[in-house]
Design an enzyme around this catalytic site. Structure first.
Site, PDB file in Angstrom:
ATOM      1  N   ALA A  22      62.613  -4.600 -18.773  1.00 24.14           N
ATOM      2  CA  ALA A  22      61.975  -3.499 -19.110  1.00 24.14           C
ATOM      3  C   ALA A  22      60.984  -3.059 -18.066  1.00 24.14           C
ATOM      4  CB  ALA A  22      61.068  -3.354 -20.382  1.00 24.14           C
ATOM      5  N   GLY A 102      49.870 -15.727 -21.749  1.00 24.56           N
ATOM      6  CA  GLY A 102      49.020 -15.945 -23.011  1.00 24.56           C
ATOM      7  C   GLY A 102      47.548 -15.995 -22.527  1.00 24.56           C
ATOM      8  N   ASP A 128      52.918 -18.767 -29.738  1.00 19.22           N
ATOM      9  CA  ASP A 128      51.818 -19.316 -30.439  1.00 19.22           C
ATOM     10  C   ASP A 128      51.271 -18.020 -31.535  1.00 19.22           C
ATOM     11  OD1 ASP A 128      52.297 -21.622 -29.855  1.00 19.22           O
ATOM     12  OD2 ASP A 128      50.100 -21.801 -28.655  1.00 19.22           O
ATOM     13  N   ARG A 247      59.270 -39.523 -44.218  1.00 25.03           N
ATOM     14  CA  ARG A 247      59.680 -39.271 -42.912  1.00 25.03           C
ATOM     15  C   ARG A 247      58.844 -38.331 -41.865  1.00 25.03           C
ATOM     16  NH1 ARG A 247      61.565 -43.246 -44.323  1.00 25.03           N
ATOM     17  NH2 ARG A 247      63.592 -44.130 -44.150  1.00 25.03           N
TER      18      ARG A 247
HETATM   19  O1  F6P Z   1      51.201 -22.075 -25.646  1.00 27.84           O
HETATM   20  C1  F6P Z   1      52.753 -22.447 -26.200  1.00 27.84           C
HETATM   21  C2  F6P Z   1      52.862 -23.688 -26.250  1.00 27.84           C
HETATM   22  O2  F6P Z   1      54.139 -23.800 -26.488  1.00 27.84           O
HETATM   23  C3  F6P Z   1      51.868 -24.516 -27.604  1.00 27.84           C
HETATM   24  O3  F6P Z   1      52.608 -24.234 -28.822  1.00 27.84           O
HETATM   25  C4  F6P Z   1      51.984 -25.891 -26.889  1.00 27.84           C
HETATM   26  O4  F6P Z   1      50.971 -26.797 -27.177  1.00 27.84           O
HETATM   27  C5  F6P Z   1      52.111 -25.873 -25.558  1.00 27.84           C
HETATM   28  O5  F6P Z   1      52.858 -24.540 -25.317  1.00 27.84           O
HETATM   29  C6  F6P Z   1      52.932 -26.919 -24.914  1.00 27.84           C
HETATM   30  O6  F6P Z   1      52.849 -26.719 -23.482  1.00 27.84           O
HETATM   31  P1  F6P Z   1      53.522 -27.580 -22.493  1.00 27.84           P
HETATM   32  O7  F6P Z   1      55.034 -27.136 -22.351  1.00 27.84           O
HETATM   33  O8  F6P Z   1      52.967 -27.290 -21.145  1.00 27.84           O
HETATM   34  O9  F6P Z   1      53.596 -29.087 -23.024  1.00 27.84           O
END
Ligand code: F6P
Length: 323
Positions: A22, A102, A128, A247
């Site tokens: 886009a 982010g 997130d 589990r």
């Molecule tokens: O910010 C997105 C995210 O997927 C979080 O939920 C997670 O804690 C983090 O990134 C994991 O980051 P990486 O892929 O660098 O381990």
């Protein structure tokens, strides 16, 4: 403004490609040249920058990940790193940036703008959903759907064996994915960092459920939960309720990949256009977001520092529907 650069930074998220497409096509529509910066701020520093055409972004709207690749840059945190990045932008004649990422991405962008004055508009790209200034971030909807698919499968086996499952979902400091998975996946309990949880309450909820003749239970745990991760919580519960067959499943990075949902494709497309038109309207240091289905621009300062609150009605819903 004649030349715009676009990059993705931080954790990738489904819908980033729809957004890049886009941005590129909106630039072409508005007669701007557009450059893709590879691997986020790292590519800006090393000059890994290439011109994008309408053709460069064909056949990507349905793809997960990001064609521009992504990274979390340590070098950009240094003043020297940012100076090198600015030099590269000047070399390519780039006068404005669209930053898809982010909190960390916008923190870097705010600093970069303060030091070098280059206009930057952000797009919230993170599964997130923890950014203030938008109801949804790119990738959140897809991640929830991916996690739900897994939860449904876990429910089948949990039910067959009368087991308790602790399922850990992503969310470094936030419980949005966990909360929506809890509702959609019919969980007995959701543990998220935004609330004060306790092992006693987990035990109480499980006991109550089994007293009401439940034979299996699912507890969704957000990665950032303060009382522990799914494994350690499961161990503590097992110590007290020894008869339970428990589990643990950690869903991990499968939540970050895959084809974006329809919602994320539309969101990425709307925010991509919004970011380009924001730059053309002389906006800077803001994030384009969607609030009540309307395009909005929120200062980076607010997106970074203000807390997006979890909707307490949704937590109440999990509780009531688990009776
Ligand atoms: O910010 C997105 C995210 O997927 C979080 O939920 C997670 O804690 C983090 O990134 C994991 O980051 P990486 O892929 O660098 O381990």
């Amino acid at each position: 403004m004649k030349k715009i650069g676009v990059f993705t930074s931080g954790g990738d998220a489904p819908g980033m490609n729809a957004c890049i497409r886009a941005v590129v096509r909106s630039c072409i529509y508005h007669k701007l040249q557009v450059y893709g910066i590879l691997r986020g701020y790292n590519g800006m520093i090393s000059g890994d920058i290439k011109e994008l055409t309408s053709h460069s972004v064909s056949n990507i709207i349905q793809r997960g990940g990001t064609i521009l690749k992504s990274a979390r840059s340590e070098e950009f945190k240094t003043k020297e790193g940012r100076a090198k990045a600015y030099e590269q932008l000047q070399k390519h004649g780039i006068e404005g940036l669209v930053a898809i990422g982010g909190n960390g991405t916008f923190t870097g962008a705010e600093l970069f703008h303060a030091e070098f004055g280059i206009p930057i508009v952000g797009v919230p790209g993170t599964i997130d959903n923890d950014l203030y200034g938008t109801d949804y971030t790119l990738g959140f909807d897809t991640a929830v759907n991916t996690a739900l698919e897994a939860l449904d499968k876990i429910r089948d086996t949990a039910d067959s064996h009368d087991r308790v499952f602790f399922v850990e979902v992503m969310g470094r400091d936030s419980g949005y994915i966990a909360m929506e998975c809890g509702i959609g996946g019919g969980a007995e309990l959701v543990l998220i960092p935004e609330r004060d949880d306790s092992i006693d309450n987990v035990i109480h909820t499980l006991r109550e459920g089994f007293n009401r003749s439940k034979t299996s239970s699912i507890i969704v745990v957000a990665e950032g939960e303060e009382i522990g991760n799914a494994n350690s919580i499961a161990r503590l519960v097992k110590n007290k309720l020894k008869h339970l067959d428990i589990r643990v499943t950690t869903l991990g990075h499968i939540q970050r990949g895959g084809s974006p949902s329809g919602y994320d494709r539309t969101l990425g497309s709307r925010l991509g256009l919004g970011a380009v038109e924001g730059l053309l309207n002389n906006l800077t240091n803001v994030m384009a977001g969607m609030v009540n289905n309307q395009l909005t621009y929120t200062p980076f300062g607010d997106t970074i520092r203000k807390k997006k609150h979890i909707n307490e009605d949704l937590m109440r819903l999990v509780h009531i529907l688990s009776v």
